[in-house]
Design an enzyme around this catalytic site. Structure first.
Site, PDB file in Angstrom:
ATOM      1  N   GLU A 108      81.782  59.974 -14.492  1.00  0.00           N
ATOM      2  CA  GLU A 108      82.588  59.167 -13.705  1.00  0.00           C
ATOM      3  C   GLU A 108      81.756  58.053 -13.179  1.00  0.00           C
ATOM      4  OE1 GLU A 108      82.259  62.592 -12.658  1.00  0.00           O
ATOM      5  OE2 GLU A 108      84.120  63.203 -13.765  1.00  0.00           O
ATOM      6  N   TYR A 120      77.410  51.553 -19.938  1.00  0.00           N
ATOM      7  CA  TYR A 120      78.057  52.710 -20.885  1.00  0.00           C
ATOM      8  C   TYR A 120      78.486  52.302 -21.951  1.00  0.00           C
ATOM      9  CZ  TYR A 120      77.018  54.962 -16.240  1.00  0.00           C
ATOM     10  OH  TYR A 120      76.445  55.403 -15.027  1.00  0.00           O
TER      11      TYR A 120
HETATM   12  C1  LIG Z   1      73.503  51.052 -13.680  1.00  0.00           C
HETATM   13  C2  LIG Z   1      71.750  50.825 -13.655  1.00  0.00           C
HETATM   14  C3  LIG Z   1      71.159  52.341 -13.982  1.00  0.00           C
HETATM   15  C4  LIG Z   1      71.620  50.045 -14.854  1.00  0.00           C
HETATM   16  O1  LIG Z   1      70.008  50.123 -15.225  1.00  0.00           O
HETATM   17  P1  LIG Z   1      69.279  48.858 -15.602  1.00  0.00           P
HETATM   18  O2  LIG Z   1      68.037  49.381 -15.987  1.00  0.00           O
HETATM   19  O3  LIG Z   1      69.492  47.488 -14.441  1.00  0.00           O
HETATM   20  O4  LIG Z   1      70.148  48.565 -16.806  1.00  0.00           O
HETATM   21  P2  LIG Z   1      69.484  47.656 -18.101  1.00  0.00           P
HETATM   22  O5  LIG Z   1      68.577  46.319 -17.822  1.00  0.00           O
HETATM   23  O6  LIG Z   1      68.999  48.675 -18.979  1.00  0.00           O
HETATM   24  O7  LIG Z   1      70.802  47.160 -18.553  1.00  0.00           O
HETATM   25  C5  LIG Z   1      71.397  47.828 -19.764  1.00  0.00           C
HETATM   26  C6  LIG Z   1      73.015  47.325 -19.975  1.00  0.00           C
HETATM   27  O8  LIG Z   1      73.358  47.372 -18.618  1.00  0.00           O
HETATM   28  C7  LIG Z   1      74.449  46.189 -18.384  1.00  0.00           C
HETATM   29  N1  LIG Z   1      73.860  45.482 -17.074  1.00  0.00           N
HETATM   30  C8  LIG Z   1      72.632  45.618 -16.637  1.00  0.00           C
HETATM   31  N2  LIG Z   1      72.463  44.825 -15.612  1.00  0.00           N
HETATM   32  C9  LIG Z   1      73.901  44.107 -15.506  1.00  0.00           C
HETATM   33  C10 LIG Z   1      74.268  43.074 -14.565  1.00  0.00           C
HETATM   34  N3  LIG Z   1      73.233  42.536 -13.420  1.00  0.00           N
HETATM   35  N4  LIG Z   1      75.429  42.494 -14.777  1.00  0.00           N
HETATM   36  C11 LIG Z   1      76.124  43.118 -15.935  1.00  0.00           C
HETATM   37  N5  LIG Z   1      75.933  44.060 -16.832  1.00  0.00           N
HETATM   38  C12 LIG Z   1      74.618  44.615 -16.631  1.00  0.00           C
HETATM   39  C13 LIG Z   1      74.304  45.248 -19.422  1.00  0.00           C
HETATM   40  O9  LIG Z   1      75.364  45.740 -20.410  1.00  0.00           O
HETATM   41  C14 LIG Z   1      72.920  45.725 -20.026  1.00  0.00           C
HETATM   42  O10 LIG Z   1      72.749  45.393 -21.471  1.00  0.00           O
HETATM   43  P3  LIG Z   1      72.460  43.991 -21.870  1.00  0.00           P
HETATM   44  O11 LIG Z   1      71.130  43.511 -21.036  1.00  0.00           O
HETATM   45  O12 LIG Z   1      72.089  43.729 -23.277  1.00  0.00           O
HETATM   46  O13 LIG Z   1      73.605  43.040 -21.502  1.00  0.00           O
HETATM   47  C15 LIG Z   1      71.026  50.263 -12.412  1.00  0.00           C
HETATM   48  O14 LIG Z   1      71.926  49.084 -12.156  1.00  0.00           O
HETATM   49  C16 LIG Z   1      71.254  51.183 -11.198  1.00  0.00           C
HETATM   50  O15 LIG Z   1      70.555  51.863 -10.829  1.00  0.00           O
HETATM   51  N6  LIG Z   1      72.499  50.723 -10.224  1.00  0.00           N
HETATM   52  C17 LIG Z   1      72.857  51.611  -8.976  1.00  0.00           C
HETATM   53  C18 LIG Z   1      73.034  53.116  -9.413  1.00  0.00           C
HETATM   54  C19 LIG Z   1      74.448  53.222  -9.987  1.00  0.00           C
HETATM   55  O16 LIG Z   1      75.384  52.356  -9.839  1.00  0.00           O
HETATM   56  N7  LIG Z   1      74.406  54.082 -10.994  1.00  0.00           N
HETATM   57  C20 LIG Z   1      75.683  54.504 -11.819  1.00  0.00           C
HETATM   58  C21 LIG Z   1      76.466  55.374 -11.214  1.00  0.00           C
HETATM   59  S1  LIG Z   1      77.775  55.716 -11.974  1.00  0.00           S
END
Ligand SMILES: CC(C)(COP(=O)(O)OP(=O)(O)OC[C@H]1O[C@@H](n2cnc3c(N)ncnc32)[C@H](O)[C@@H]1OP(=O)(O)O)[C@@H](O)C(=O)NCCC(=O)NCCS
Length: 151
Positions: A108, A120
């Site tokens: 979710e 995702y």
């Molecule tokens: C969600 C989360 C885990 C993503 O981790 P991350 O290391 O920043 O993400 P990545 O660098 O691996 O990015 C992978 C993909 O995520 C998406 N993404 C990451 N940052 C993004 C941003 N600022 N805006 C839009 N898409 C983004 C993109 O699809 C990206 O792929 P791309 O770089 O080819 O476009 C991180 O933002 C986080 O910890 N957020 C807070 C906690 C949270 O919301 N968890 C999910 C709960 S359901």
């Protein structure tokens, strides 16, 4: 510059470090006891930590029940975001689920959390439905997403 990143199962000794990731990532963070219960009392729970130079920089949890893997949470420390580490962490989680013969993975996510939804979708998750008022802090809806692990 990010050093080598490693993945391993979370232990009780990691709870303090995981709490740092948790409190810097969520408006309603889980409490320490929740992680303790998951690690000690929930036979279905598997938690992975991602480390850099032994520092915990992210974690991902799931419940593996029969052929379904349900992601409970995933988060990366703010200063490590945007470096494809969340993607690497989720891929590790998918791999673990596949090793346990899960055929689907679900989760979710807040309808407003477009960053996580984008991650995702990138890893093959599709929207499956809405759970109304799922989040108790602001009554926000959850988008349910799922991916077929057999494809
Ligand atoms: C969600 C989360 C885990 C993503 O981790 P991350 O290391 O920043 O993400 P990545 O660098 O691996 O990015 C992978 C993909 O995520 C998406 N993404 C990451 N940052 C993004 C941003 N600022 N805006 C839009 N898409 C983004 C993109 O699809 C990206 O792929 P791309 O770089 O080819 O476009 C991180 O933002 C986080 O910890 N957020 C807070 C906690 C949270 O919301 N968890 C999910 C709960 S359901």
């Amino acid at each position: 510059m990010t050093e080598q990143v490693l993945f391993r199962f979370m232990t009780r000794e990691d709870i303090d470090d995981v709490m740092k990731v948790e409190t810097s990532s969520f408006t309603v963070p889980w409490k320490r006891e929740a992680f303790y219960n998951e690690l000690v009392h929930n036979q279905f729970a598997k938690y992975i930590v991602m480390t850099e130079k032994e520092r915990v920089i992210g974690y991902c949890g799931m419940w593996l029940i029969l052929d379904e893997a349900h992601i409970t949470n995933i988060a990366v420390l703010p200063e490590y975001r945007g470096k494809k580490l969340g993607e690497a962490l989720l891929m590790q989680a998918k791999l673990l689920a596949i090793q346990h013969r899960a055929s689907t993975m679900t989760l979710e996510v807040r309808v407003s959390n477009h960053v996580a939804q984008s991650l995702y979708r990138k890893l093959g998750f599709q929207p499956g439905g809405i759970r109304k008022n799922y989040y108790t802090d602001n009554q926000e809806d959850a988008l349910v997403m799922w991916v077929n692990l057999n494809e």
